[in-house]
Design a protein around this motif. Sequence first.
Motif, PDB file in Angstrom:
ATOM      1  N   LEU A  25      71.625  36.118  54.972  1.00 42.93           N
ATOM      2  CA  LEU A  25      71.966  37.237  55.850  1.00 42.93           C
ATOM      3  C   LEU A  25      72.995  38.146  55.181  1.00 42.93           C
ATOM      4  CD1 LEU A  25      71.697  38.631  58.584  1.00 42.93           C
ATOM      5  CD2 LEU A  25      73.448  37.067  59.475  1.00 42.93           C
ATOM      6  N   ALA A  26      74.003  37.551  54.547  1.00 38.84           N
ATOM      7  CA  ALA A  26      75.028  38.351  53.873  1.00 38.84           C
ATOM      8  C   ALA A  26      74.443  39.159  52.730  1.00 38.84           C
ATOM      9  CB  ALA A  26      76.140  37.439  53.361  1.00 38.84           C
ATOM     10  N   LEU A  27      73.462  38.605  52.032  1.00 44.96           N
ATOM     11  CA  LEU A  27      72.875  39.268  50.864  1.00 44.96           C
ATOM     12  C   LEU A  27      71.976  40.439  51.218  1.00 44.96           C
ATOM     13  CD1 LEU A  27      72.123  36.208  48.554  1.00 44.96           C
ATOM     14  CD2 LEU A  27      73.736  38.065  48.109  1.00 44.96           C
ATOM     15  N   VAL A  28      71.850  40.728  52.508  1.00 43.29           N
ATOM     16  CA  VAL A  28      71.183  41.968  52.905  1.00 43.29           C
ATOM     17  C   VAL A  28      71.946  43.148  52.316  1.00 43.29           C
ATOM     18  CG1 VAL A  28      70.676  43.434  54.900  1.00 43.29           C
ATOM     19  CG2 VAL A  28      70.117  41.002  54.967  1.00 43.29           C
ATOM     20  N   LYS A  29      73.245  42.950  52.106  1.00 45.71           N
ATOM     21  CA  LYS A  29      74.078  43.956  51.418  1.00 45.71           C
ATOM     22  C   LYS A  29      74.527  43.331  50.095  1.00 45.71           C
ATOM     23  CE  LYS A  29      78.097  46.991  52.064  1.00 45.71           C
ATOM     24  NZ  LYS A  29      77.412  48.192  51.576  1.00 45.71           N
ATOM     25  N   PRO A  30      73.687  43.374  49.062  1.00 45.29           N
ATOM     26  CA  PRO A  30      73.976  42.638  47.820  1.00 45.29           C
ATOM     27  C   PRO A  30      75.220  43.110  47.075  1.00 45.29           C
ATOM     28  CG  PRO A  30      72.043  44.048  47.552  1.00 45.29           C
ATOM     29  CD  PRO A  30      72.377  44.036  49.008  1.00 45.29           C
ATOM     30  N   SER A  31      75.515  44.411  47.091  1.00 46.27           N
ATOM     31  CA  SER A  31      76.705  44.881  46.387  1.00 46.27           C
ATOM     32  C   SER A  31      77.973  44.313  47.017  1.00 46.27           C
ATOM     33  CB  SER A  31      76.769  46.412  46.394  1.00 46.27           C
ATOM     34  OG  SER A  31      76.900  46.901  47.727  1.00 46.27           O
ATOM     35  N   PHE A  32      77.877  43.915  48.258  1.00 47.07           N
ATOM     36  CA  PHE A  32      78.992  43.352  49.013  1.00 47.07           C
ATOM     37  C   PHE A  32      79.114  41.847  48.793  1.00 47.07           C
ATOM     38  CE2 PHE A  32      81.247  41.977  52.793  1.00 47.07           C
ATOM     39  CZ  PHE A  32      82.062  43.034  53.141  1.00 47.07           C
ATOM     40  N   ALA A  33      77.962  41.167  48.738  1.00 50.12           N
ATOM     41  CA  ALA A  33      77.965  39.702  48.829  1.00 50.12           C
ATOM     42  C   ALA A  33      77.523  38.969  47.569  1.00 50.12           C
ATOM     43  CB  ALA A  33      77.057  39.274  49.993  1.00 50.12           C
ATOM     44  N   LEU A  34      76.998  39.682  46.577  1.00 51.38           N
ATOM     45  CA  LEU A  34      76.368  39.001  45.449  1.00 51.38           C
ATOM     46  C   LEU A  34      77.306  38.032  44.726  1.00 51.38           C
ATOM     47  CD1 LEU A  34      73.811  38.729  43.750  1.00 51.38           C
ATOM     48  CD2 LEU A  34      74.637  40.614  42.322  1.00 51.38           C
ATOM     49  N   LEU A  35      78.539  38.428  44.486  1.00 48.55           N
ATOM     50  CA  LEU A  35      79.458  37.581  43.725  1.00 48.55           C
ATOM     51  C   LEU A  35      79.789  36.276  44.439  1.00 48.55           C
ATOM     52  CD1 LEU A  35      82.036  40.091  42.181  1.00 48.55           C
ATOM     53  CD2 LEU A  35      80.176  38.893  41.039  1.00 48.55           C
ATOM     54  N   PHE A  36      79.590  36.232  45.744  1.00 49.54           N
ATOM     55  CA  PHE A  36      79.968  35.034  46.492  1.00 49.54           C
ATOM     56  C   PHE A  36      78.938  33.918  46.377  1.00 49.54           C
ATOM     57  CE2 PHE A  36      82.203  38.599  48.372  1.00 49.54           C
ATOM     58  CZ  PHE A  36      83.509  38.134  48.283  1.00 49.54           C
ATOM     59  N   VAL A  37      77.890  34.178  45.615  1.00 50.91           N
ATOM     60  CA  VAL A  37      76.978  33.100  45.231  1.00 50.91           C
ATOM     61  C   VAL A  37      77.693  32.135  44.276  1.00 50.91           C
ATOM     62  CG1 VAL A  37      74.850  32.601  43.951  1.00 50.91           C
ATOM     63  CG2 VAL A  37      74.904  34.492  45.590  1.00 50.91           C
ATOM     64  N   LEU A  38      78.647  32.652  43.504  1.00 53.53           N
ATOM     65  CA  LEU A  38      79.290  31.863  42.449  1.00 53.53           C
ATOM     66  C   LEU A  38      79.996  30.609  42.968  1.00 53.53           C
ATOM     67  CD1 LEU A  38      80.764  34.725  40.217  1.00 53.53           C
ATOM     68  CD2 LEU A  38      78.641  33.453  39.892  1.00 53.53           C
ATOM     69  N   PRO A  39      80.859  30.684  44.006  1.00 54.57           N
ATOM     70  CA  PRO A  39      81.508  29.444  44.461  1.00 54.57           C
ATOM     71  C   PRO A  39      80.525  28.367  44.873  1.00 54.57           C
ATOM     72  CG  PRO A  39      82.618  31.353  45.393  1.00 54.57           C
ATOM     73  CD  PRO A  39      81.358  31.858  44.745  1.00 54.57           C
ATOM     74  N   LEU A  40      79.402  28.768  45.452  1.00 52.24           N
ATOM     75  CA  LEU A  40      78.393  27.777  45.836  1.00 52.24           C
ATOM     76  C   LEU A  40      77.769  27.131  44.601  1.00 52.24           C
ATOM     77  CD1 LEU A  40      76.616  29.680  48.755  1.00 52.24           C
ATOM     78  CD2 LEU A  40      78.154  27.725  48.949  1.00 52.24           C
ATOM     79  N   LEU A  41      77.439  27.943  43.611  1.00 52.16           N
ATOM     80  CA  LEU A  41      76.855  27.409  42.388  1.00 52.16           C
ATOM     81  C   LEU A  41      77.837  26.502  41.648  1.00 52.16           C
ATOM     82  CD1 LEU A  41      74.936  30.511  40.962  1.00 52.16           C
ATOM     83  CD2 LEU A  41      73.953  28.474  42.029  1.00 52.16           C
ATOM     84  N   PHE A  42      79.098  26.918  41.589  1.00 50.90           N
ATOM     85  CA  PHE A  42      80.105  26.160  40.839  1.00 50.90           C
ATOM     86  C   PHE A  42      80.443  24.828  41.497  1.00 50.90           C
ATOM     87  CE2 PHE A  42      82.014  30.347  39.037  1.00 50.90           C
ATOM     88  CZ  PHE A  42      80.887  30.494  38.254  1.00 50.90           C
ATOM     89  N   THR A  43      80.168  24.706  42.796  1.00 42.30           N
ATOM     90  CA  THR A  43      80.430  23.450  43.491  1.00 42.30           C
ATOM     91  C   THR A  43      79.153  22.633  43.679  1.00 42.30           C
ATOM     92  OG1 THR A  43      80.280  24.644  45.608  1.00 42.30           O
ATOM     93  CG2 THR A  43      82.480  24.296  44.688  1.00 42.30           C
ATOM     94  N   GLY A  44      78.096  23.020  42.964  1.00 48.28           N
ATOM     95  CA  GLY A  44      76.861  22.248  42.988  1.00 48.28           C
ATOM     96  C   GLY A  44      75.991  22.447  44.210  1.00 48.28           C
ATOM     97  N   ARG A  45      76.272  23.485  44.975  1.00 47.16           N
ATOM     98  CA  ARG A  45      75.485  23.721  46.192  1.00 47.16           C
ATOM     99  C   ARG A  45      74.336  24.685  45.909  1.00 47.16           C
ATOM    100  NH1 ARG A  45      79.324  24.624  51.266  1.00 47.16           N
ATOM    101  NH2 ARG A  45      77.333  24.091  52.286  1.00 47.16           N
ATOM    102  N   TRP A  46      73.574  24.360  44.890  1.00 49.26           N
ATOM    103  CA  TRP A  46      72.484  25.237  44.460  1.00 49.26           C
ATOM    104  C   TRP A  46      71.359  25.276  45.480  1.00 49.26           C
ATOM    105  CZ3 TRP A  46      67.798  22.863  43.982  1.00 49.26           C
ATOM    106  CH2 TRP A  46      67.805  21.477  43.819  1.00 49.26           C
ATOM    107  N   ARG A  47      71.229  24.240  46.303  1.00 44.31           N
ATOM    108  CA  ARG A  47      70.163  24.240  47.315  1.00 44.31           C
ATOM    109  C   ARG A  47      70.365  25.366  48.325  1.00 44.31           C
ATOM    110  NH1 ARG A  47      71.155  18.847  46.328  1.00 44.31           N
ATOM    111  NH2 ARG A  47      69.342  17.596  45.683  1.00 44.31           N
ATOM    112  N   ALA A  48      71.613  25.617  48.684  1.00 45.79           N
ATOM    113  CA  ALA A  48      71.897  26.718  49.610  1.00 45.79           C
ATOM    114  C   ALA A  48      71.528  28.055  48.983  1.00 45.79           C
ATOM    115  CB  ALA A  48      73.383  26.702  49.996  1.00 45.79           C
ATOM    116  N   VAL A  49      71.856  28.218  47.700  1.00 48.59           N
ATOM    117  CA  VAL A  49      71.520  29.459  46.996  1.00 48.59           C
ATOM    118  C   VAL A  49      69.999  29.595  46.875  1.00 48.59           C
ATOM    119  CG1 VAL A  49      71.772  30.733  44.838  1.00 48.59           C
ATOM    120  CG2 VAL A  49      73.693  29.389  45.728  1.00 48.59           C
ATOM    121  N   ALA A  50      69.317  28.484  46.556  1.00 50.67           N
ATOM    122  CA  ALA A  50      67.859  28.520  46.432  1.00 50.67           C
ATOM    123  C   ALA A  50      67.200  28.873  47.760  1.00 50.67           C
ATOM    124  CB  ALA A  50      67.347  27.169  45.932  1.00 50.67           C
ATOM    125  N   LEU A  51      67.727  28.321  48.845  1.00 49.21           N
ATOM    126  CA  LEU A  51      67.178  28.635  50.162  1.00 49.21           C
ATOM    127  C   LEU A  51      67.357  30.109  50.492  1.00 49.21           C
ATOM    128  CD1 LEU A  51      65.943  27.909  52.874  1.00 49.21           C
ATOM    129  CD2 LEU A  51      68.228  27.200  53.660  1.00 49.21           C
TER     130      LEU A  51
END
Length: 231
Positions: A25-51
Amino acid sequence: ALLALDLCWRTRPGQEAAAGCWLALALVKPSFALLFVLPLLFTGRWRAVALAGCLHVAAILALAVQVRASPVAMLSDWLGIAKYMLQGEYSIQEFINRAGWDNTLAGSFCTNGFLGLIVAWSWWHRRAGAERLVAFLCVASLTWTYHERYDYVLLLPLALQVAQGVRMPVRAIGWKLIFVVLGLSITDLVYASDTDWAWVIRWSGRAALAALFALTAWSVRLEACRRDGRP
């Protein structure tokens, strides 16, 4: 988008479906939310990013069927709009525009190079924890690409951390002064004025945003070193 990001951050490891949905939902505005994928990836929560990615692909395909268009063509047209979105609002895009590098290879190099530095810094200091990384990425998101003034709501998470007394490199009064200067610089009275005093405040606002970027980046480093037991 900010509310969706906040709800995503509040999910715990194991709540990947909820985190992925809020991130999508947040990524509907990617320029706003794109960088916040990083904390999820860095903590191993790649399933949330993949979903989140799968939900966006599904939405694109559904829309393509509805309008009877190629999803590839739709994505290409959407990405092509970026060359018209060149508002500066104190970001590096403003300085690219001033240099006449908008929509040039040099401009793309500056934007993508700066983005690469943000990602690298976040990765090197990923042990700082999500709270510090989020504060840094809130400021980084405002500096690396185009934004309008209303996007400065991204500073709310950082402001809340300061208000709650989270240990930072500068005392609370320093942060408050920076926020006041930056807030004044984006008001209509100052931003749209041609007077000398407004020019001074606008440049003070640019300096304030640069200071926020430097301080939050240093805060990430200090916290990562503290957790690792390094000086």
